[in-house]
Write an enzyme that holds these catalytic residues in place. Structure first.
Site, PDB file in Angstrom:
ATOM      1  N   ARG A 179      -7.749   7.723   4.997  1.00 33.85           N
ATOM      2  CA  ARG A 179      -7.717   7.981   6.435  1.00 33.85           C
ATOM      3  C   ARG A 179      -7.734   9.480   6.665  1.00 33.85           C
ATOM      4  O   ARG A 179      -7.041  10.222   5.962  1.00 33.85           O
ATOM      5  CB  ARG A 179      -6.461   7.377   7.062  1.00 33.85           C
ATOM      6  CG  ARG A 179      -6.540   5.862   7.203  1.00 33.85           C
ATOM      7  CD  ARG A 179      -5.237   5.279   7.658  1.00 33.85           C
ATOM      8  NE  ARG A 179      -4.181   5.563   6.692  1.00 33.85           N
ATOM      9  CZ  ARG A 179      -2.901   5.230   6.869  1.00 33.85           C
ATOM     10  NH1 ARG A 179      -2.521   4.616   7.968  1.00 33.85           N
ATOM     11  NH2 ARG A 179      -2.005   5.510   5.940  1.00 33.85           N
ATOM     12  N   ARG A 198       0.858  -1.194   0.000  1.00 34.03           N
ATOM     13  CA  ARG A 198       0.000   0.000   0.000  1.00 34.03           C
ATOM     14  C   ARG A 198       0.889   1.236   0.000  1.00 34.03           C
ATOM     15  O   ARG A 198       1.713   1.410   0.886  1.00 34.03           O
ATOM     16  CB  ARG A 198      -0.921   0.039   1.233  1.00 34.03           C
ATOM     17  CG  ARG A 198      -2.115   1.003   1.027  1.00 34.03           C
ATOM     18  CD  ARG A 198      -2.913   1.225   2.307  1.00 34.03           C
ATOM     19  NE  ARG A 198      -2.125   1.947   3.256  1.00 34.03           N
ATOM     20  CZ  ARG A 198      -1.987   1.612   4.551  1.00 34.03           C
ATOM     21  NH1 ARG A 198      -2.608   0.569   5.052  1.00 34.03           N
ATOM     22  NH2 ARG A 198      -1.217   2.317   5.342  1.00 34.03           N
ATOM     23  N   GLU A 217       4.747   7.188   2.121  1.00 34.45           N
ATOM     24  CA  GLU A 217       5.593   6.007   2.285  1.00 34.45           C
ATOM     25  C   GLU A 217       4.999   4.852   1.499  1.00 34.45           C
ATOM     26  O   GLU A 217       3.853   4.894   1.059  1.00 34.45           O
ATOM     27  CB  GLU A 217       5.690   5.600   3.761  1.00 34.45           C
ATOM     28  CG  GLU A 217       4.343   5.184   4.331  1.00 34.45           C
ATOM     29  CD  GLU A 217       4.435   4.168   5.459  1.00 34.45           C
ATOM     30  OE1 GLU A 217       5.523   3.618   5.718  1.00 34.45           O
ATOM     31  OE2 GLU A 217       3.392   3.898   6.079  1.00 34.45           O
ATOM     32  N   LYS A 249      12.181  10.428  10.524  1.00 36.01           N
ATOM     33  CA  LYS A 249      11.592   9.087  10.614  1.00 36.01           C
ATOM     34  C   LYS A 249      12.632   8.012  10.925  1.00 36.01           C
ATOM     35  O   LYS A 249      13.615   7.891  10.200  1.00 36.01           O
ATOM     36  CB  LYS A 249      10.919   8.716   9.284  1.00 36.01           C
ATOM     37  CG  LYS A 249       9.804   9.641   8.880  1.00 36.01           C
ATOM     38  CD  LYS A 249       9.047   9.068   7.690  1.00 36.01           C
ATOM     39  CE  LYS A 249       7.913   9.976   7.281  1.00 36.01           C
ATOM     40  NZ  LYS A 249       7.103   9.381   6.212  1.00 36.01           N
ATOM     41  N   ASN A 266       4.257   0.815   1.956  1.00 30.88           N
ATOM     42  CA  ASN A 266       4.196  -0.303   2.909  1.00 30.88           C
ATOM     43  C   ASN A 266       4.250  -1.617   2.152  1.00 30.88           C
ATOM     44  O   ASN A 266       3.391  -1.885   1.309  1.00 30.88           O
ATOM     45  CB  ASN A 266       2.886  -0.243   3.702  1.00 30.88           C
ATOM     46  CG  ASN A 266       2.816   1.002   4.564  1.00 30.88           C
ATOM     47  OD1 ASN A 266       3.530   1.124   5.549  1.00 30.88           O
ATOM     48  ND2 ASN A 266       1.976   1.950   4.163  1.00 30.88           N
ATOM     49  N   SER A 293      -2.671  -2.790   6.195  1.00 32.83           N
ATOM     50  CA  SER A 293      -3.966  -3.122   6.804  1.00 32.83           C
ATOM     51  C   SER A 293      -5.126  -2.287   6.250  1.00 32.83           C
ATOM     52  O   SER A 293      -4.935  -1.397   5.430  1.00 32.83           O
ATOM     53  CB  SER A 293      -3.874  -2.942   8.312  1.00 32.83           C
ATOM     54  OG  SER A 293      -3.448  -1.632   8.570  1.00 32.83           O
ATOM     55  N   GLU A 350       7.422   0.862  11.497  1.00 33.50           N
ATOM     56  CA  GLU A 350       6.115   0.846  10.842  1.00 33.50           C
ATOM     57  C   GLU A 350       5.028   0.892  11.906  1.00 33.50           C
ATOM     58  O   GLU A 350       5.279   0.627  13.071  1.00 33.50           O
ATOM     59  CB  GLU A 350       5.949  -0.444  10.031  1.00 33.50           C
ATOM     60  CG  GLU A 350       6.941  -0.623   8.899  1.00 33.50           C
ATOM     61  CD  GLU A 350       6.798   0.421   7.826  1.00 33.50           C
ATOM     62  OE1 GLU A 350       5.679   0.887   7.592  1.00 33.50           O
ATOM     63  OE2 GLU A 350       7.822   0.792   7.231  1.00 33.50           O
ATOM     64  N   GLY A 351       3.819   1.204  11.458  1.00 33.99           N
ATOM     65  CA  GLY A 351       2.673   1.067  12.348  1.00 33.99           C
ATOM     66  C   GLY A 351       2.259   2.345  13.056  1.00 33.99           C
ATOM     67  O   GLY A 351       1.357   2.325  13.879  1.00 33.99           O
ATOM     68  N   LYS A 400      12.050   2.799   5.179  1.00 35.38           N
ATOM     69  CA  LYS A 400      12.105   4.241   4.902  1.00 35.38           C
ATOM     70  C   LYS A 400      13.482   4.636   4.376  1.00 35.38           C
ATOM     71  O   LYS A 400      13.621   5.544   3.572  1.00 35.38           O
ATOM     72  CB  LYS A 400      11.700   5.003   6.146  1.00 35.38           C
ATOM     73  CG  LYS A 400      10.245   4.633   6.481  1.00 35.38           C
ATOM     74  CD  LYS A 400       9.611   5.424   7.553  1.00 35.38           C
ATOM     75  CE  LYS A 400       8.113   5.141   7.602  1.00 35.38           C
ATOM     76  NZ  LYS A 400       7.748   3.765   7.974  1.00 35.38           N
TER      77      LYS A 400
HETATM   78  P1  ADP Z   1       4.368   4.428   9.415  1.00 33.66           P
HETATM   79  O1  ADP Z   1       5.108   3.404   8.613  1.00 33.66           O
HETATM   80  O2  ADP Z   1       4.620   4.332  10.873  1.00 33.66           O
HETATM   81  O3  ADP Z   1       2.908   4.467   9.044  1.00 33.66           O
HETATM   82  P2  ADP Z   1       4.543   6.983   8.024  1.00 33.66           P
HETATM   83  O4  ADP Z   1       5.698   7.409   7.203  1.00 33.66           O
HETATM   84  O5  ADP Z   1       3.336   6.597   7.257  1.00 33.66           O
HETATM   85  O6  ADP Z   1       5.030   5.820   9.004  1.00 33.66           O
HETATM   86  O7  ADP Z   1       4.182   8.137   9.033  1.00 33.66           O
HETATM   87  C1  ADP Z   1       3.104   8.046   9.928  1.00 33.66           C
HETATM   88  C2  ADP Z   1       2.154   9.220   9.755  1.00 33.66           C
HETATM   89  O8  ADP Z   1       2.871  10.449   9.930  1.00 33.66           O
HETATM   90  C3  ADP Z   1       1.510   9.315   8.392  1.00 33.66           C
HETATM   91  O9  ADP Z   1       0.336   8.540   8.328  1.00 33.66           O
HETATM   92  C4  ADP Z   1       1.242  10.804   8.265  1.00 33.66           C
HETATM   93  O10 ADP Z   1       0.031  11.161   8.923  1.00 33.66           O
HETATM   94  C5  ADP Z   1       2.391  11.437   9.031  1.00 33.66           C
HETATM   95  N1  ADP Z   1       3.475  11.786   8.103  1.00 33.66           N
HETATM   96  C6  ADP Z   1       4.462  10.976   7.663  1.00 33.66           C
HETATM   97  N2  ADP Z   1       5.270  11.623   6.805  1.00 33.66           N
HETATM   98  C7  ADP Z   1       4.786  12.867   6.691  1.00 33.66           C
HETATM   99  C8  ADP Z   1       5.193  14.021   5.951  1.00 33.66           C
HETATM  100  N3  ADP Z   1       6.266  14.010   5.171  1.00 33.66           N
HETATM  101  N4  ADP Z   1       4.441  15.142   6.079  1.00 33.66           N
HETATM  102  C9  ADP Z   1       3.357  15.179   6.873  1.00 33.66           C
HETATM  103  N5  ADP Z   1       2.928  14.131   7.609  1.00 33.66           N
HETATM  104  C10 ADP Z   1       3.634  12.983   7.517  1.00 33.66           C
HETATM  105 MG    MG Z   2       4.351   2.179   7.072  1.00 35.56          MG
HETATM  106 MG    MG Z   3       2.130   4.971   7.251  1.00 34.12          MG
END
Ligand code: ADP
Ligand code: MG
Ligand code: MG
Length: 499
Positions: free
Chosen positions: A475, A153, A169, A388, A171, A176, A392-393, A334
């Site tokens: 979401r 995803r 990102e 970051k 996944n 999920s 994950e999660g 990442k």
């Molecule tokens: P994970 O793998 O833990 O889901 P993400 O990279 O998706 O990690 O980051 C988690 C959340 O943080 C995302 O769902 C988003 O809401 C926020 N986020 C992540 N990267 C960004 C970004 N570059 N700008 C704004 N919000 C972000």
């Molecule tokens: Mg993720």
């Molecule tokens: Mg995410």
């Protein structure tokens, strides 16, 4: 729900909803104008609909709700109305899915790229190190994955300033909500088919979303390739899982539509009950495993002891199809996302120039902490960055002032620890008001949304059997919250209203 600005009763007295700007593609839903009585009716209907259609999660206030299905259920948090979203950008995200699928596959084949890119990260981060070790072990024994299944995803936000669809990102593990996301679309369709006339909204503008049937069909197709009618699909799960119904949607689809049995086991159970036959066949609880489908083991807490790592390793060594294999898993870190965004790296994996251009167009700024210019900028203006770690999660990223503090601390320590992080340009999607429903209570608040597009990829040796998008996940979260996970309690499930 954290700090919601307004709890029902809402704006009593405002009646009817009109498009704020006639013909505008931006804001066809004016939530401020909706009559409170109508909101209350819709909330009630939505709660009843969710309960009878399985749009549910385990209720955290009930003790056995995360282990025993049917005990202690509560509706999944949802947005009351779908979120306006441009049709052209959904199309763009759908078109990107097969390209990302192919990219993950190509990257996964380049062991040197994976190992080199993660070489410093692995020193700084013990969790990544364990994953890379498994990868190294598979290289040592020259393990080949003939049947390659990816259920991914890719997540995006629409950046308000540039109007671009930018990737958050990718996944490659445990993507999920394929079960519940389609249901939210159905819920919204049901509400709008009844109340749409009062709201000036047309339910037909909510796109179909068949994620769960498409992803279960992909699992079923992979199972067919494994070619053992006795084999079952193993769901590797956490011991306690409040989001179990989302997973049950998938396993019930496999059973009812494809006549394929599934087995749910934790890593510890697999270590205790699993064995590897001399020919590589994986057997758990006496059943041959055709596919290992991971809905756990994406975070360090999934590995409380060595037995979990042992189970992970022997599953990888088996001939079962892994979804994902260790190399697909690493391709979704990442750190790899950041490496792929460097100039001339995509060219190493893809031939088609147009495909490369499409991917690059959706890349936000991504940097390693070796880049001292960027680190300096991030210390000066931390609000423009997200930091970051390799996790994950949800709930792991660093924002705002904490970015500055962490970067300064890392600089002072002068250690290798900075290799466990990447820096990313912070995206700022448009904030709009909407109704969020959580635990039976409706809140109105300013929100932003994140679109996820599922993809399925299946290859048997040289033959690509499947490479497609598999629907979406929307979401929506409070604009005031940095993180976005639904299960983590930051966001609600939503659907799209195409503009
Ligand atoms: P994970 O793998 O833990 O889901 P993400 O990279 O998706 O990690 O980051 C988690 C959340 O943080 C995302 O769902 C988003 O809401 C926020 N986020 C992540 N990267 C960004 C970004 N570059 N700008 C704004 N919000 C972000
Ligand atoms: Mg993720
Ligand atoms: Mg995410």
């Amino acid at each position: 729900m954290p700090q919601s600005s307004q709890i029902l009763p809402l704006n009593r007295g405002k009646v009817g909803v009109r498009e704020t700007q006639e013909g505008s593609s931006r804001r066809p839903i004016n939530v401020d104008g909706i009559d409170q009585e109508l909101v209350e009716k819709m909330v009630y209907d939505a709660l009843a609909w969710s309960s009878i259609h399985g749009l549910v999660v385990g209720d955290r206030s009930v003790q056995r709700s995360s282990t025993v299905p049917g005990v202690g259920m509560v509706h999944a948090p949802f947005a009351l109305l779908p979120m306006p979203f441009p049709k052209s950008q959904l199309k763009q995200a759908y078109e990107l899915a097969p390209i990302f699928n192919e990219l993950v596959d190509r990257v996964s084949l380049d062991a040197k790229f994976l190992q080199d890119s993660l070489s410093r990260t692995k020193i700084a981060d013990p969790f990544t190190s364990r994953l890379v070790d498994i990868h190294s072990k598979m290289l040592e024994i020259n393990k080949k994955e003939e049947i390659r299944l990816g259920l991914h995803r890719s997540d995006y936000m629409l950046d308000e300033q540039t109007k671009l669809l930018l990737q958050i990102e990718m996944n490659t593990i445990s993507s999920s909500f394929e079960g519940l996301s389609g249901l939210v679309g159905k819920l919204h369709r049901s509400l709008l088919s009844y109340y749409g006339e009062f709201l000036g909204l047309d339910f037909k503008r909510i796109p179909d979303n068949a994620s769960v049937s498409q992803l279960s069909a992909a699992l079923a197709r992979a199972w067919t390739e494994y070619n053992n009618p006795r084999a079952v699909v193993l769901f590797v799960v956490q011991a306690e899982e409040r989001n179990m119904y989302d997973q049950h949607w998938l396993s019930i689809m496999l059973k009812e539509k494809h006549n394929i049995s599934t087995l749910r086991k934790t890593l510890a159970e697999i270590d205790a009950e699993g064995k590897l036959l001399p020919d590589g066949t994986l057997v758990v609880s006496g059943q041959v495993i055709g596919i290992v489908y991971f809905r756990a083991r994406y975070t360090p807490t999934d590995y409380p002891s060595e037995s979990e790592w042992r189970a992970r390793l022997f599953m990888e060594r088996s001939s079962a199809i892994k979804c994902p294999s260790i190399s697909y898993r690493l391709a979704g870190t990442k750190k790899i996302q950041q490496e792929l965004a460097k100039p001339n790296v995509l060219e190493r994996f893809l031939d088609d120039k147009e495909d490369i251009a499409k991917l690059r167009k959706c890349f936000a700024g991504l940097w390693s902490l070796d880049d001292s210019n960027i680190v300096r900028k991030a210390i000066e203006t931390p609000e423009l960055f997200v930091m970051k770690p390799q996790r994950e999660g949800g709930g792991n990223n660093i924002y705002g002032n904490e970015v500055r503090e962490t970067l300064i601390k890392l600089q002072k320590e002068g250690s290798e620890a900075n290799a466990s992080y990447i820096l990313m340009q912070r995206l700022f999607p448009t904030v709009s008001p909407t109704f969020l429903v959580r635990e039976g209570i409706c809140y109105k608040d300013g929100v932003v949304s994140e679109l996820g597009v599922y993809g399925a990829y299946l290859r048997n040796n040289e033959k690509v059997i499947l490479n497609d998008q598999c629907g979406y996940l929307m979401r929506t979260k409070l604009a005031s919250s940095d993180e976005g996970g639904v299960a983590a309690g930051f966001a609600v499930l939503d659907s799209l209203y195409l503009t």
